[in-house]
Write an enzyme that holds these catalytic residues in place. Structure first.
Site, PDB file in Angstrom:
ATOM      1  CG  ASP A 140      10.507  18.870  -0.149  1.00 35.92           C
ATOM      2  OD1 ASP A 140      10.484  20.136  -0.632  1.00 35.92           O
ATOM      3  OD2 ASP A 140      11.461  18.507   0.878  1.00 35.92           O
ATOM      4  N   GLY A 160       4.323  -5.594   6.238  1.00 35.11           N
ATOM      5  CA  GLY A 160       4.348  -6.380   5.149  1.00 35.11           C
ATOM      6  C   GLY A 160       2.767  -7.126   4.444  1.00 35.11           C
ATOM      7  CE  LYS A 161       1.093  -3.809  -0.753  1.00 37.91           C
ATOM      8  NZ  LYS A 161      -0.115  -3.319  -0.703  1.00 37.91           N
ATOM      9  CG  ASN A 201       0.153  -5.968   6.511  1.00 36.91           C
ATOM     10  OD1 ASN A 201       0.609  -6.358   7.595  1.00 36.91           O
ATOM     11  ND2 ASN A 201       0.252  -5.246   5.668  1.00 36.91           N
ATOM     12  CD  GLU A 256       4.757  -5.755  -0.438  1.00 36.31           C
ATOM     13  OE1 GLU A 256       4.485  -4.410   0.219  1.00 36.31           O
ATOM     14  OE2 GLU A 256       5.354  -6.223   0.981  1.00 36.31           O
ATOM     15  CB  THR A 312      -1.031   2.556   5.499  1.00 35.04           C
ATOM     16  OG1 THR A 312      -1.049   3.419   5.932  1.00 35.04           O
ATOM     17  CG2 THR A 312      -0.489   1.443   5.033  1.00 35.04           C
ATOM     18  CG  ASP A 344      -2.804  -4.893   2.670  1.00 33.12           C
ATOM     19  OD1 ASP A 344      -2.734  -5.840   2.292  1.00 33.12           O
ATOM     20  OD2 ASP A 344      -1.364  -4.512   3.072  1.00 33.12           O
ATOM     21  N   GLY A 363      -2.085   2.866  11.351  1.00 29.65           N
ATOM     22  CA  GLY A 363      -1.937   1.112  11.337  1.00 29.65           C
ATOM     23  C   GLY A 363      -2.696   0.356  10.280  1.00 29.65           C
TER      24      GLY A 363
END
EC number: 2.7.1.15
Length: 319
Positions: free
Chosen positions: A25, A62-63, A66, A163, A258, A262, A297
């Site tokens: 949605d 944050g990449k 991480n 980033e 996620t 990384d 996480g």
């Protein structure tokens, strides 16, 4: 021990666990909303701040940060370079990274900015959608990199993502072109927007992309002289270019994808300087990325080297 520097972002991840139909949605309602597995940049959105979810949490991410944690978990001596805001202590950003084995002595704290944010949406199957707000990450400029250039130049491996400002990374890569000895550069172009020019720099050795990033950057990657590594979720990791290799990920019970990319990048950087060969490094990094999906996480889900090696031997192994 491999010496790794990760130059990139540190964020406060605002994770929202939502039913898949709720996320669909959001995709139909907002034209900026990322695709599954994609990271996009957005401006601050009040609607996201007030978004209701059955479960949510705020964690350090944050990449850049991480991947630094992943390299440290893989056994590398690891430094993170980047910028956080005056609110970082509220979320324990630097303290958390230090506790996870990362050198944060040279991170800049910008008193007039807020730490970057990432809105992470995770569905019932563990798939993720990520939207980032730059904040202090946008203050990682050329002057900052120049101050810490010697630390970068003398590392064994340098991790870059997308980033922080592209101009900052271009300036650094151009400067490294003049060095007779430099770190191996691993570039993870996430988000892919604006990352194309970096893929053509001669000082980039390995580009790591997922399926979405590969599709967005395919034209640039076609002329890239180094190794392109494409991760494809539960499907094979495929490396082409400098090394041609394919790795089948081990079977795991995935709950949150996620942090997989990384974990992969951090492990790849740490192991690439250990003399094990790029093929073995790719295999081990694939195991690390798979294991990272078993825990919700990102940083807390990145496995340690012992766990990775144990699964490696049972699932992939060597004669």
């Amino acid at each position: 021990m491999t010496d790794v520097v990760s130059l990139g972002s540190a964020n406060v991840d605002r994770i929202r666990y939502l039913p898949t139909d709720r996320i669909r949605d959001l995709e139909s309602r907002y034209d900026w909303f990322p695709a599954a597995g994609e990271t996009v940049r957005i401006d601050e959105s009040p609607s996201l701040l007030s978004l209701e979810a059955e479960r949510y949490e705020n964690v350090v991410g944050g990449k850049g940060a991480n991947q630094a944690v992943a390299a440290a978990r893989a056994g590398a001596e690891t430094a993170f370079l980047g910028c956080v805001g005056s609110d970082e202590a509220e979320f324990g950003v630097l303290e958390t990274l230090a506790d996870r084995g990362v050198d944060v002595d040279h991170v800049r704290v910008a008193a007039d900015l807020e730490t970057g944010k990432a809105y992470v949406f995770v569905d019932d199957a563990g798939e993720s959608w990520i939207a980032i707000v730059g904040g202090a990450n946008d203050a990682v400029d050329g002057a900052y990199v120049d101050r810490h250039y010697d630390r970068i130049r003398t590392a064994d491996a340098l991790l870059l993502q997308n980033e922080i400002p592209v101009a900052t990374m271009e300036r650094l890569l151009e400067r490294l072109e003049n060095e007779t000895a430099r770190p191996a550069v691993i570039f993870n172009p996430a988000p892919s927007d604006g990352a194309g020019p970096l893929c053509s720099r001669s000082t980039v050795d390995i580009v790591v992309v997922n399926e979405t990033e590969h599709a967005a950057l395919e034209a640039h990657l076609a002329s890239f002289d180094g190794t392109v590594v494409r991760t494809q979720g539960a499907d094979d990791v495929v490396a082409t270019g400098g090394v041609d290799h394919r790795v089948t990920p081990p079977s795991v019970e995935s709950v949150d994808t996620t942090g997989a990319g990384d974990a992969f990048c951090g492990y790849l950087a740490a192991l690439s300087g250990e003399g094990v060969g790029l093929e073995r490094a790719l295999e081990t990094a694939t195991v690390a990325g798979s294991l990272a999906t078993e825990t919700e996480g990102v940083q807390n889900g990145i496995p340690d080297l012992e766990a990775v090696e144990r699964l490696f031997e049972s699932e992939i192994g060597h004669d």
